[in-house]
Design a protein around this motif. Structure first.
Motif, PDB file in Angstrom:
ATOM      1  N   MET A   1       0.921  -1.190   0.137  1.00  0.00           N
ATOM      2  CA  MET A   1      -0.071   0.031  -0.008  1.00  0.00           C
ATOM      3  C   MET A   1       0.827   1.182  -0.044  1.00  0.00           C
ATOM      4  SD  MET A   1      -2.737   1.218   2.572  1.00  0.00           S
ATOM      5  CE  MET A   1      -3.243  -0.296   3.174  1.00  0.00           C
ATOM      6  N   GLN A   2       0.597   2.135  -1.148  1.00  0.00           N
ATOM      7  CA  GLN A   2       1.507   3.488  -0.839  1.00  0.00           C
ATOM      8  C   GLN A   2       0.808   4.334  -0.004  1.00  0.00           C
ATOM      9  OE1 GLN A   2       1.497   4.997  -4.827  1.00  0.00           O
ATOM     10  NE2 GLN A   2       2.652   6.858  -4.033  1.00  0.00           N
ATOM     11  N   THR A   3       1.735   5.088   0.610  1.00  0.00           N
ATOM     12  CA  THR A   3       1.487   6.096   1.558  1.00  0.00           C
ATOM     13  C   THR A   3       2.065   7.504   1.127  1.00  0.00           C
ATOM     14  OG1 THR A   3       3.511   5.941   3.026  1.00  0.00           O
ATOM     15  CG2 THR A   3       1.581   4.679   3.582  1.00  0.00           C
ATOM     16  N   VAL A   4       1.396   8.478   1.230  1.00  0.00           N
ATOM     17  CA  VAL A   4       1.562   9.758   0.675  1.00  0.00           C
ATOM     18  C   VAL A   4       0.942  10.955   1.690  1.00  0.00           C
ATOM     19  CG1 VAL A   4       1.545   9.313  -1.840  1.00  0.00           C
ATOM     20  CG2 VAL A   4      -0.763  10.387  -0.683  1.00  0.00           C
ATOM     21  N   THR A   5       1.639  12.022   1.638  1.00  0.00           N
ATOM     22  CA  THR A   5       1.113  13.274   2.593  1.00  0.00           C
ATOM     23  C   THR A   5       0.113  13.909   2.054  1.00  0.00           C
ATOM     24  OG1 THR A   5       2.564  14.977   1.665  1.00  0.00           O
ATOM     25  CG2 THR A   5       3.533  13.417   3.584  1.00  0.00           C
ATOM     26  N   ILE A   6      -0.752  14.641   2.566  1.00  0.00           N
ATOM     27  CA  ILE A   6      -1.956  15.350   2.180  1.00  0.00           C
ATOM     28  C   ILE A   6      -1.272  16.342   1.046  1.00  0.00           C
ATOM     29  CG2 ILE A   6      -3.470  17.257   2.703  1.00  0.00           C
ATOM     30  CD1 ILE A   6      -3.737  16.230   5.388  1.00  0.00           C
ATOM     31  N   HIS A   7      -0.070  17.063   1.275  1.00  0.00           N
ATOM     32  CA  HIS A   7       0.296  17.745   0.123  1.00  0.00           C
ATOM     33  C   HIS A   7       0.562  16.963  -1.081  1.00  0.00           C
ATOM     34  CE1 HIS A   7       2.611  20.950  -1.584  1.00  0.00           C
ATOM     35  NE2 HIS A   7       3.586  19.886  -1.946  1.00  0.00           N
ATOM     36  N   GLU A   8       1.346  15.793  -1.079  1.00  0.00           N
ATOM     37  CA  GLU A   8       1.473  14.765  -2.259  1.00  0.00           C
ATOM     38  C   GLU A   8       0.278  14.665  -2.737  1.00  0.00           C
ATOM     39  OE1 GLU A   8       5.507  12.321  -1.285  1.00  0.00           O
ATOM     40  OE2 GLU A   8       3.831  12.088   0.032  1.00  0.00           O
ATOM     41  N   ALA A   9      -0.753  14.271  -2.077  1.00  0.00           N
ATOM     42  CA  ALA A   9      -2.178  13.818  -2.536  1.00  0.00           C
ATOM     43  C   ALA A   9      -2.705  14.746  -3.352  1.00  0.00           C
ATOM     44  CB  ALA A   9      -3.075  13.133  -1.587  1.00  0.00           C
ATOM     45  N   LYS A  10      -2.839  16.144  -3.038  1.00  0.00           N
ATOM     46  CA  LYS A  10      -3.283  17.242  -3.531  1.00  0.00           C
ATOM     47  C   LYS A  10      -2.481  17.498  -4.980  1.00  0.00           C
ATOM     48  CE  LYS A  10      -3.384  20.339  -0.386  1.00  0.00           C
ATOM     49  NZ  LYS A  10      -3.329  21.711   0.386  1.00  0.00           N
ATOM     50  N   THR A  11      -1.074  17.300  -4.838  1.00  0.00           N
ATOM     51  CA  THR A  11      -0.315  17.989  -5.965  1.00  0.00           C
ATOM     52  C   THR A  11      -0.470  16.648  -7.164  1.00  0.00           C
ATOM     53  OG1 THR A  11       1.402  18.740  -4.506  1.00  0.00           O
ATOM     54  CG2 THR A  11       2.182  18.399  -6.502  1.00  0.00           C
ATOM     55  N   HIS A  12      -0.409  15.398  -6.735  1.00  0.00           N
ATOM     56  CA  HIS A  12      -0.453  14.197  -7.643  1.00  0.00           C
ATOM     57  C   HIS A  12      -1.878  13.526  -7.718  1.00  0.00           C
ATOM     58  CE1 HIS A  12       3.652  15.214  -8.154  1.00  0.00           C
ATOM     59  NE2 HIS A  12       3.749  15.234  -6.821  1.00  0.00           N
ATOM     60  N   LEU A  13      -3.015  14.340  -7.201  1.00  0.00           N
ATOM     61  CA  LEU A  13      -4.265  13.346  -7.148  1.00  0.00           C
ATOM     62  C   LEU A  13      -4.414  12.830  -8.456  1.00  0.00           C
ATOM     63  CD1 LEU A  13      -6.726  12.646  -5.495  1.00  0.00           C
ATOM     64  CD2 LEU A  13      -7.830  14.844  -6.343  1.00  0.00           C
ATOM     65  N   SER A  14      -4.500  13.312  -9.561  1.00  0.00           N
ATOM     66  CA  SER A  14      -4.953  12.534 -10.838  1.00  0.00           C
ATOM     67  C   SER A  14      -3.997  11.075 -10.935  1.00  0.00           C
ATOM     68  CB  SER A  14      -4.624  13.207 -12.111  1.00  0.00           C
ATOM     69  OG  SER A  14      -5.714  14.489 -12.007  1.00  0.00           O
ATOM     70  N   ARG A  15      -2.829  11.288 -10.754  1.00  0.00           N
ATOM     71  CA  ARG A  15      -2.001  10.139 -10.935  1.00  0.00           C
ATOM     72  C   ARG A  15      -2.055   9.120  -9.954  1.00  0.00           C
ATOM     73  NH1 ARG A  15       2.840   9.080  -8.338  1.00  0.00           N
ATOM     74  NH2 ARG A  15       2.988  11.225  -7.553  1.00  0.00           N
ATOM     75  N   LEU A  16      -2.212   9.512  -8.689  1.00  0.00           N
ATOM     76  CA  LEU A  16      -2.683   8.517  -7.636  1.00  0.00           C
ATOM     77  C   LEU A  16      -3.979   7.751  -7.902  1.00  0.00           C
ATOM     78  CD1 LEU A  16      -1.507  10.819  -4.512  1.00  0.00           C
ATOM     79  CD2 LEU A  16      -0.443   8.846  -5.289  1.00  0.00           C
ATOM     80  N   LEU A  17      -4.908   8.528  -8.371  1.00  0.00           N
ATOM     81  CA  LEU A  17      -6.319   8.085  -8.532  1.00  0.00           C
ATOM     82  C   LEU A  17      -6.115   7.093  -9.699  1.00  0.00           C
ATOM     83  CD1 LEU A  17      -8.658  10.879  -8.237  1.00  0.00           C
ATOM     84  CD2 LEU A  17      -8.212   9.208  -6.551  1.00  0.00           C
ATOM     85  N   ARG A  18      -5.174   7.251 -10.882  1.00  0.00           N
ATOM     86  CA  ARG A  18      -4.948   6.186 -12.041  1.00  0.00           C
ATOM     87  C   ARG A  18      -4.563   5.077 -11.213  1.00  0.00           C
ATOM     88  NH1 ARG A  18      -3.774  10.956 -14.746  1.00  0.00           N
ATOM     89  NH2 ARG A  18      -1.473  10.327 -14.423  1.00  0.00           N
ATOM     90  N   LYS A  19      -3.866   5.094 -10.206  1.00  0.00           N
ATOM     91  CA  LYS A  19      -3.271   3.744  -9.528  1.00  0.00           C
ATOM     92  C   LYS A  19      -4.224   3.076  -8.908  1.00  0.00           C
ATOM     93  CE  LYS A  19       1.682   5.330  -8.880  1.00  0.00           C
ATOM     94  NZ  LYS A  19       2.903   5.262  -8.102  1.00  0.00           N
ATOM     95  N   VAL A  20      -4.824   3.984  -8.166  1.00  0.00           N
ATOM     96  CA  VAL A  20      -6.133   3.130  -7.339  1.00  0.00           C
ATOM     97  C   VAL A  20      -7.147   2.458  -8.121  1.00  0.00           C
ATOM     98  CG1 VAL A  20      -8.098   3.827  -6.030  1.00  0.00           C
ATOM     99  CG2 VAL A  20      -6.166   5.110  -5.374  1.00  0.00           C
ATOM    100  N   ALA A  21      -7.352   3.374  -9.436  1.00  0.00           N
ATOM    101  CA  ALA A  21      -8.183   2.517 -10.443  1.00  0.00           C
ATOM    102  C   ALA A  21      -7.588   1.271 -10.753  1.00  0.00           C
ATOM    103  CB  ALA A  21      -8.619   3.658 -11.470  1.00  0.00           C
ATOM    104  N   GLY A  22      -6.388   1.120 -11.039  1.00  0.00           N
ATOM    105  CA  GLY A  22      -5.444   0.084 -11.258  1.00  0.00           C
ATOM    106  C   GLY A  22      -5.556  -1.224 -10.270  1.00  0.00           C
ATOM    107  N   GLY A  23      -6.048  -0.809  -8.975  1.00  0.00           N
ATOM    108  CA  GLY A  23      -6.124  -1.963  -8.024  1.00  0.00           C
ATOM    109  C   GLY A  23      -5.343  -1.433  -6.890  1.00  0.00           C
ATOM    110  N   GLU A  24      -4.524  -0.522  -6.706  1.00  0.00           N
ATOM    111  CA  GLU A  24      -3.778  -0.081  -5.798  1.00  0.00           C
ATOM    112  C   GLU A  24      -4.601   0.557  -4.610  1.00  0.00           C
ATOM    113  OE1 GLU A  24       0.046   1.627  -6.267  1.00  0.00           O
ATOM    114  OE2 GLU A  24       0.365   0.788  -8.307  1.00  0.00           O
TER     115      GLU A  24
END
Length: 77
Positions: A1-24
């Motif tokens: 499971m990947q962990t990110v800070t709030i700042h990283e999540a806001k900055t890279h939300l689209s990229r992170l959501l693609r990973k989640v959509a891929g099953g992560e």
């Protein structure tokens, strides 16, 4: 499971959501404290159909009758 800070999540939300959509799964941290977990939706998630348990459940005719005084009193304390 990947962990990110709030700042990283806001900055890279689209990229992170693609990973989640891929099953992560994604854990969002405030400092070192986990505050949220983003998980993929179940692909087979469909609205529940009414009536699937018809004939399997019995409800007493007096299920909504007033409670006996001693039980009602316990809730009011």
């Amino acid at each position: 499971m990947q962990t990110v800070t709030i700042h990283e999540a806001k900055t890279h939300l689209s990229r992170l959501l693609r990973k989640v959509a891929g099953g992560e799964e994604l854990l969002i941290l405030r400092g070192k404290v986990p505050i949220a977990k983003i998980v993929p939706l179940d692909a087979d998630h469909a609205p529940r159909r009414l009536g699937l348990d018809k004939g399997k459940i019995w409800i007493a005719p007096d299920f909504d009758a007033p409670l006996p005084e001693e039980i009602l009193h316990a809730f009011e304390q």
